[in-house]
Enzyme design. Structure first.
Site, mmCIF file in Angstrom:
data_model
loop_
_atom_site.group_PDB
_atom_site.id
_atom_site.type_symbol
_atom_site.label_atom_id
_atom_site.label_comp_id
_atom_site.label_asym_id
_atom_site.label_seq_id
_atom_site.Cartn_x
_atom_site.Cartn_y
_atom_site.Cartn_z
ATOM 1 N N LYS A 249 2.021 -2.929 6.869
ATOM 2 C CA LYS A 249 1.712 -1.648 6.254
ATOM 3 C C LYS A 249 2.528 -0.540 6.912
ATOM 4 O O LYS A 249 2.849 -0.617 8.113
ATOM 5 C CB LYS A 249 0.228 -1.300 6.442
ATOM 6 C CG LYS A 249 -0.758 -2.196 5.737
ATOM 7 C CD LYS A 249 -2.182 -1.767 6.080
ATOM 8 C CE LYS A 249 -3.218 -2.654 5.414
ATOM 9 N NZ LYS A 249 -3.309 -2.418 3.969
ATOM 10 N N ARG A 323 -8.766 -11.282 -0.076
ATOM 11 C CA ARG A 323 -9.175 -12.234 -1.106
ATOM 12 C C ARG A 323 -9.118 -13.681 -0.608
ATOM 13 O O ARG A 323 -9.843 -14.538 -1.094
ATOM 14 C CB ARG A 323 -8.332 -12.045 -2.369
ATOM 15 C CG ARG A 323 -6.859 -12.325 -2.214
ATOM 16 C CD ARG A 323 -6.028 -11.647 -3.295
ATOM 17 N NE ARG A 323 -5.988 -10.201 -3.093
ATOM 18 C CZ ARG A 323 -5.363 -9.355 -3.931
ATOM 19 N NH1 ARG A 323 -4.741 -9.816 -5.001
ATOM 20 N NH2 ARG A 323 -5.365 -8.065 -3.685
#
Length: 470
Positions: A249, A323
């Site tokens: 990120k 996920r």
């Protein structure tokens, strides 16, 4: 937490008078009624008027608005009142005659929630108590206790989420909940460490946590009250810090990633709260805990991971890690725990914030009844959500040439596709499942009504409402 007492006689300290948005205060103190009459925003929910009264008792009167008088308005009034009075001052609230127990619950929640300060802070905590004056204290005792448990659970979720990542790793999180559960009879806690995770096939959780010096954990908390006829499984994403992994990120996107376990914080706190309230529903909370770090052992974009159910996932983006850990646990929950309902909460996608902004979570479910119940619970609790679709044709985006699915397709609809990915692991419970993508509302940039700057504990209140009323 400070105490709130119900009393039937006036107490010393700052007095709070409640007003709605239409009525002019009448009777009692003419000075107070005149101040209210002259206000430009008379009775608006959360509006505050302060009347100093030197050398008199009470020395200060605060008029707070409850708007239309619903629970949300009373919650706003409680938050406004506690912020209007210095932390060391006693607070005395005069309840109008005939006020409903629901209103008192909202008021008390607002008082407690707005007074929250992260436990590492050195000042600003309210130590002085609050009294609620009424001619029938017994009428409101149950509502006050429910508000206290709800606020305490939310404070715990906020504490867990606010904790710096230098302290909060998977083992630390699990240890905190083991300690919390130990004081509550009827709770059972299981913590799976890496060897057991490996033996039982939690491939997604092991992959995501494999790059960190702090190994992953799977925390399972079970509440099994006698006579329960319904089993609800709550699953919360528990990434204790998210660098994005090799798909790193940028700085702005990483600096608040201590909140990436906000879903796990909410589900475990709600389960403890359900135990405190003695709710007659069986609950299992599952929190997959990992730190998504960068190292030579970190998983890579392009890796193929074998999930708990034996299917494979091509990991096209290591920053789509949530996920992967949720997939393992959802598959395990359906196959081993046989729940009636599965609800997962996850700070899953930035796309949620693009679609719905800072204060609203995305709700996904194929079960209209479950979706309606969660929306109603969120509305009552003051935690807004909006239902988004699960279009079947988008499932094709997940297909991979070398595995059963992609983890992060590039076609867009990021929050929707993430929810569809999770739906692949629900088996025969897919029509009794709801997913809440709550990354944005898990954090508040400023004090705002019952929210304080920092972690909000989003979802804790909604889950407790849902579990209490369904």
């Amino acid at each position: 937490m400070f105490g709130i007492r119900l009393v039937d006689a006036a107490q010393a300290g700052t007095q709070v008078v409640v007003a709605d948005e239409s009525a002019v205060l009448a009777g009692g103190d003419d000075e107070i009624a005149e101040l209210h009459r002259g206000s430009d925003e008379r009775g608006r929910a959360g509006a505050v008027l302060v009347l100093p009264r030197p050398l008199r008792t009470p020395a200060k009167v605060v008029i707070v608005g409850v708007g239309a008088g619903d629970e949300a308005g009373w919650r706003s009034a409680g938050a406004a009142a506690v912020r209007a009075v210095p932390a060391g001052e006693p607070l005395h609230v005069v309840l109008p005659a005939g006020v409903s127990p629901t209103a008192v619950r909202g008021l008390a929640e607002g008082l407690w929630l707005a007074a929250y300060r992260f436990r590492e802070a050195v000042d600003g905590a309210r130590s002085a108590g609050v009294t609620l004056q009424t001619d029938s204290p017994d009428t409101y005792a149950e509502s006050l206790e429910t508000a206290r448990v709800t606020a305490a659970a939310t404070w715990l979720a906020r504490d867990l989420t606010n904790m710096p990542p230098s302290v909060k790793n998977p083992a630390w999180f699990a240890d905190q909940l083991v300690a919390e559960a130990a004081s509550r009879p009827g709770l059972e806690v299981t913590v799976r460490e890496p060897d057991r995770l490996r033996a039982e096939g939690f491939g997604g959780l092991l992959a995501v946590g494999g790059g960190s010096a702090s190994p992953p954990r799977l925390l399972e908390i079970a509440w099994r009250p006698e006579g329960a006829t319904r089993h609800v499984v709550l699953v919360g994403k528990g990434i204790t810090f998210d660098t994005g992994g090799i798909s790193i990120k940028p700085r702005e996107g990483m600096k608040l990633m201590k909140k990436d376990m906000g879903g796990a914080a909410a589900v475990v706190a709600a389960t403890l709260g359900a135990a405190d309230l003695g709710l007659p529903v069986r609950i299992t909370a599952l929190a997959p805990l990992a730190e998504n770090a960068i190292s030579g052992s970190a998983y890579r974009p392009g890796d193929v991971i074998t999930q708990w159910d034996g299917t494979t996932t091509e990991t096209t983006n290591s920053d789509a890690e949530g996920r992967l850990v949720l997939a393992d646990v959802l598959a395990y929950a359906v196959a081993k725990l046989h729940p009636d309902v599965v609800i997962d909460l996850a700070t899953l996608t930035g796309a949620n914030a693009v679609a719905l902004g800072k204060r609203t979570a995305a709700l996904y479910s194929r079960d209209d009844s479950l979706a309606a119940d969660l929306e109603a619970a969120g509305q009552a609790a003051g935690e807004r959500m909006w239902r988004l679709p699960l279009p079947a044709e988008y499932t094709d985006y997940l297909r991979s040439d070398i595995a059963d699915r992609h983890s992060s397709p590039s076609q867009g609809a990021g929050s929707v596709v993430a929810a569809l990915f999770l739906s692949e692991f629900l088996g025969d419970r897919v029509d009794h499942w709801a997913h809440l993508d709550m990354s944005a509302p898990a954090w508040s940039d400023a004090n705002d009504a019952d929210l304080t700057k920092g972690a909000t504990g989003w979802g804790t209140r909604t889950l407790l409402r849902y579990l209490s009323e369904n």
